[in-house]
Structures are given as structure tokens and as C-alpha cells.
Design a protein around this motif. Structure first.
Motif, mmCIF file in Angstrom:
data_model
loop_
_atom_site.group_PDB
_atom_site.id
_atom_site.type_symbol
_atom_site.label_atom_id
_atom_site.label_comp_id
_atom_site.label_asym_id
_atom_site.label_seq_id
_atom_site.Cartn_x
_atom_site.Cartn_y
_atom_site.Cartn_z
ATOM 1 N N GLY A 155 0.035 -1.272 -0.378
ATOM 2 C CA GLY A 155 -0.137 0.108 0.137
ATOM 3 C C GLY A 155 0.596 1.509 0.373
ATOM 4 N N ARG A 156 0.551 2.438 1.010
ATOM 5 C CA ARG A 156 0.586 3.458 0.754
ATOM 6 C C ARG A 156 2.956 3.362 1.510
ATOM 7 N N ALA A 157 2.830 2.252 2.010
ATOM 8 C CA ALA A 157 4.233 2.151 2.915
ATOM 9 C C ALA A 157 5.854 1.446 1.738
ATOM 10 N N LYS A 158 4.781 0.672 0.316
ATOM 11 C CA LYS A 158 5.276 -0.013 -0.491
ATOM 12 C C LYS A 158 6.730 0.980 -0.312
ATOM 13 N N ARG A 159 7.605 0.619 -0.800
ATOM 14 C CA ARG A 159 8.455 1.067 -1.539
ATOM 15 C C ARG A 159 9.855 0.651 -2.247
ATOM 16 N N LEU A 160 11.223 0.727 -3.031
ATOM 17 C CA LEU A 160 12.013 0.063 -3.017
ATOM 18 C C LEU A 160 13.368 0.240 -2.332
ATOM 19 N N VAL A 161 13.820 -0.437 -2.332
ATOM 20 C CA VAL A 161 14.848 -0.070 -1.061
ATOM 21 C C VAL A 161 15.944 -1.040 -2.079
ATOM 22 N N GLY A 162 17.149 0.153 -2.119
ATOM 23 C CA GLY A 162 18.417 -0.595 -2.734
ATOM 24 C C GLY A 162 19.771 -0.111 -1.883
ATOM 25 N N SER A 163 20.966 -0.864 -2.225
ATOM 26 C CA SER A 163 21.789 -0.428 -1.285
ATOM 27 C C SER A 163 23.131 -0.033 -2.178
ATOM 28 N N LEU A 164 23.504 1.509 -2.317
ATOM 29 C CA LEU A 164 25.258 1.202 -3.231
ATOM 30 C C LEU A 164 26.147 1.216 -2.204
ATOM 31 N N ARG A 165 26.854 0.428 -2.995
ATOM 32 C CA ARG A 165 28.771 0.583 -1.935
ATOM 33 C C ARG A 165 29.509 1.245 -2.754
ATOM 34 N N ASP A 166 30.535 1.883 -2.100
ATOM 35 C CA ASP A 166 32.044 2.459 -2.668
ATOM 36 C C ASP A 166 32.934 1.692 -2.176
ATOM 37 N N ASP A 167 34.457 2.026 -2.583
ATOM 38 C CA ASP A 167 35.094 1.583 -1.322
ATOM 39 C C ASP A 167 35.459 2.117 0.006
ATOM 40 N N SER A 168 34.091 2.673 0.648
ATOM 41 C CA SER A 168 34.021 3.370 1.765
ATOM 42 C C SER A 168 33.127 2.351 2.603
ATOM 43 N N GLY A 169 32.354 2.020 2.525
ATOM 44 C CA GLY A 169 31.137 1.909 2.186
ATOM 45 C C GLY A 169 29.098 1.551 2.083
ATOM 46 N N MET A 170 28.681 1.826 2.636
ATOM 47 C CA MET A 170 27.159 1.310 2.384
ATOM 48 C C MET A 170 26.304 2.592 3.141
ATOM 49 N N MET A 171 25.224 3.044 1.421
ATOM 50 C CA MET A 171 23.966 4.172 1.416
ATOM 51 C C MET A 171 23.180 3.151 1.228
ATOM 52 N N GLU A 172 22.145 3.439 2.206
ATOM 53 C CA GLU A 172 20.471 2.718 1.322
ATOM 54 C C GLU A 172 20.019 4.137 0.831
ATOM 55 N N LEU A 173 19.396 3.027 -0.217
ATOM 56 C CA LEU A 173 18.983 4.691 -1.436
ATOM 57 C C LEU A 173 16.874 3.800 -1.240
ATOM 58 N N VAL A 174 16.092 4.830 -1.179
ATOM 59 C CA VAL A 174 14.931 4.120 -1.132
ATOM 60 C C VAL A 174 13.919 5.173 -2.254
ATOM 61 N N TRP A 175 13.257 4.899 -2.958
ATOM 62 C CA TRP A 175 12.393 5.380 -3.969
ATOM 63 C C TRP A 175 10.712 4.996 -2.795
ATOM 64 N N PHE A 176 9.677 5.767 -2.863
ATOM 65 C CA PHE A 176 8.308 5.799 -3.009
ATOM 66 C C PHE A 176 7.321 5.778 -4.149
ATOM 67 N N GLN A 177 8.042 5.958 -5.406
ATOM 68 C CA GLN A 177 7.597 6.216 -6.737
ATOM 69 C C GLN A 177 8.325 5.548 -7.841
ATOM 70 N N SER A 178 7.320 5.271 -8.885
ATOM 71 C CA SER A 178 7.464 4.766 -10.580
ATOM 72 C C SER A 178 8.466 3.641 -10.210
ATOM 73 N N ILE A 179 7.682 2.758 -8.929
ATOM 74 C CA ILE A 179 8.244 1.946 -8.619
ATOM 75 C C ILE A 179 8.780 0.776 -9.601
ATOM 76 N N ASN A 180 7.460 0.268 -10.782
ATOM 77 C CA ASN A 180 8.010 -0.745 -11.427
ATOM 78 C C ASN A 180 8.842 -0.239 -12.323
ATOM 79 N N TRP A 181 9.136 1.764 -13.172
ATOM 80 C CA TRP A 181 9.977 1.664 -13.704
ATOM 81 C C TRP A 181 11.281 1.167 -13.260
ATOM 82 N N LEU A 182 11.306 1.547 -12.201
ATOM 83 C CA LEU A 182 13.027 1.306 -12.103
ATOM 84 C C LEU A 182 13.638 0.408 -11.653
ATOM 85 N N GLU A 183 12.158 -1.193 -11.532
ATOM 86 C CA GLU A 183 12.766 -2.081 -10.821
ATOM 87 C C GLU A 183 13.407 -3.108 -12.555
#
Length: 240
Positions: free
Chosen positions: A76-104
Motif C-alpha cells: 500500500g502506501r508503505a510500499k517502497r523500493l530499497v537499494g544499497s549502493l557500495r563504494d570503497d568506503s561504505g554502504m548507502m541505502e537508497l529509497v524510492w516511493f514512486q515509479s517503483i515498477n519502472w525503476l525495477e
């Protein structure tokens, strides 16, 4: 290359479906309308941050790293796409609440991306909500860029690939197909000389893709001067 007064659907990369969305969402019917769809802000793309160096919520950052995870969570409204980006120093979480199907469908785990966005803090952890994502390449990781324009967009435009990055691509196609002859001078020569104004061609080119702050300042000054000049001219005509 279509003319400035051509229907926007004839610009390379648009077509009937995208044209329809541009008309409904932004009121862009012609190539001229697109040219005068100015950015509302610019982002500095000269600096890449390290994930480990992020310490402040609200700052705008740009990373280059590998997309390691991508999954849909919630309903529902809590649906979200969550990703993780890693560089050579650490990890950053990425979050989307819109255009989920297109982004997937568009994003690929394991590929390297350039990510830009504003840092948020949630439950003691940093993340970036609705980041701009661009697949990394030798051209866009090594080429020095000062400013990238950011244009107003909507969820419907994003679903058609016309987010900020997509609109930048269309604007680049349009400007690459134009020349100074397509944008003749509209101001009297004595005024441009007296006030040291940029040419109309330079102003309309650099309001979209300035290389320096001085480019942007000169373009903005010229376009504001022109707008005021013709407004005063119309007022004089009405009075007489």
C-alpha cells in the motif's frame, strides 16, 4: 532536425507517447516550448563524495558505486523500493516511493552508478530518498562538469523516462540541433552593447548548460533584461 515551431513529438527521443505526457504534464507542445522550459535549480557535478564522509542530514551529495541490492518492501502506501549502493568506503541505502515498477526494470544490481541526492537520517542511519541514478561510464565519470540543470518533472513523466535526467537528454538533443541562426537577436544592438548583455543564443544555451557560475549569471541577466524590456514596450504600446 525539426524547427522550433515543430510539434515536440518530432524531436529525436520523444515520439507520440512521450509527447502526449509532455503536453499534459508540462504544457510543452513544441520544440520552442521545451527550449523555454528553464531549470529551477542546478547541481554541482564536479565533486564525488565518499559514503564514509557523510555526517550531516540534508546535504546534497554525489557518489559513484556499485548497486548491491534492490528489493520491494511493504504494501500500500508503505510500499517502497530499497537499494544499497557500495563504494570503497561504505554502504548507502537508497529509497524510492514512486515509479517503483519502472525503476525495477531500469536499474541493474551489480552495475556501477552515479548517484545524486539529499541525505536523510532515519533510525540513526543515513539514506537518500528518490536519488538521481545514472549508469557510470568513462565519459560521465572523468569528464569535468560544473552544473547540471534540474527541470520540474512528475511521476507520470518519470514513468516515461522523463525524469530530471531524461529531460536533460532531450534538451541536449534540441540544443545540439540548433545554431545561432535559429535564435536571432531580438534586442537592439545599442542596448546589448551598452549593458554588455550576452547574445540571445548564448543566453538560451547557457541557461540550460552553464559551464561556470559566470555563464549562468550572464544568461540569467540577459533573459531577465529581455523580459523587462519587452514588458515595458508592451505597456508603452497600450498607453499610446
Amino acid at each position: 532536425m525539426p524547427t522550433l515551431d515543430s510539434n515536440i513529438e518530432y524531436l529525436k527521443g520523444v515520439g507520440p507517447q512521450r509527447a502526449e505526457v509532455l503536453k499534459k504534464e508540462l504544457g510543452i507542445f513544441t520544440c520552442r516550448d521545451l527550449l523555454f522550459h528553464f531549470p529551477f535549480r542546478y547541481i554541482d557535478r564536479t565533486k564525488f563524495h565518499k559514503i564514509r564522509d557523510v555526517h550531516t542530514e540534508g546535504e546534497q551529495v554525489q557518489f559513484r558505486g556499485i548497486l548491491r541490492r534492490l528489493e520491494t518492501l511493504g504494501e500500500g502506501r508503505a510500499k517502497r523500493l530499497v537499494g544499497s549502493l557500495r563504494d570503497d568506503s561504505g554502504m548507502m541505502e537508497l529509497v524510492w516511493f514512486q515509479s517503483i515498477n519502472w525503476l525495477e526494470k531500469s536499474l541493474v544490481v551489480g552495475k556501477e552508478y552515479i548517484v545524486f541526492g539529499r541525505v536523510n537520517e532515519f533510525n540513526g542511519r543515513f539514506n537518500i530518498t528518490h536519488p538521481e541514478m545514472e549508469e557510470a561510464s568513462p565519459d560521465n565519470t572523468q569528464k569535468a562538469r560544473s552544473f547540471d540543470p534540474v527541470y520540474p518533472s512528475t511521476d507520470k513523466l518519470t514513468q516515461k523516462g522523463l525524469d530530471a535526467r531524461g529531460l536533460r537528454k532531450l534538451m541536449r538533443v534540441l540544443l545540439d540541433g540548433l545554431s545561432e541562426q535559429d535564435l536571432p537577436e531580438t534586442m537592439p544592438d545599442y542596448l546589448t552593447a551598452q549593458f554588455k548583455l550576452a547574445s540571445r543564443w548564448d543566453a538560451l544555451s547557457k541557461i540550460h548548460f552553464p559551464e561556470t557560475q559566470s555563464d549562468l549569471d550572464a544568461a540569467t541577466r540577459r533573459l531577465k533584461f529581455e523580459e523587462l524590456f519587452f514588458l515595458q514596450l508592451r505597456l508603452l504600446q497600450i498607453r499610446t
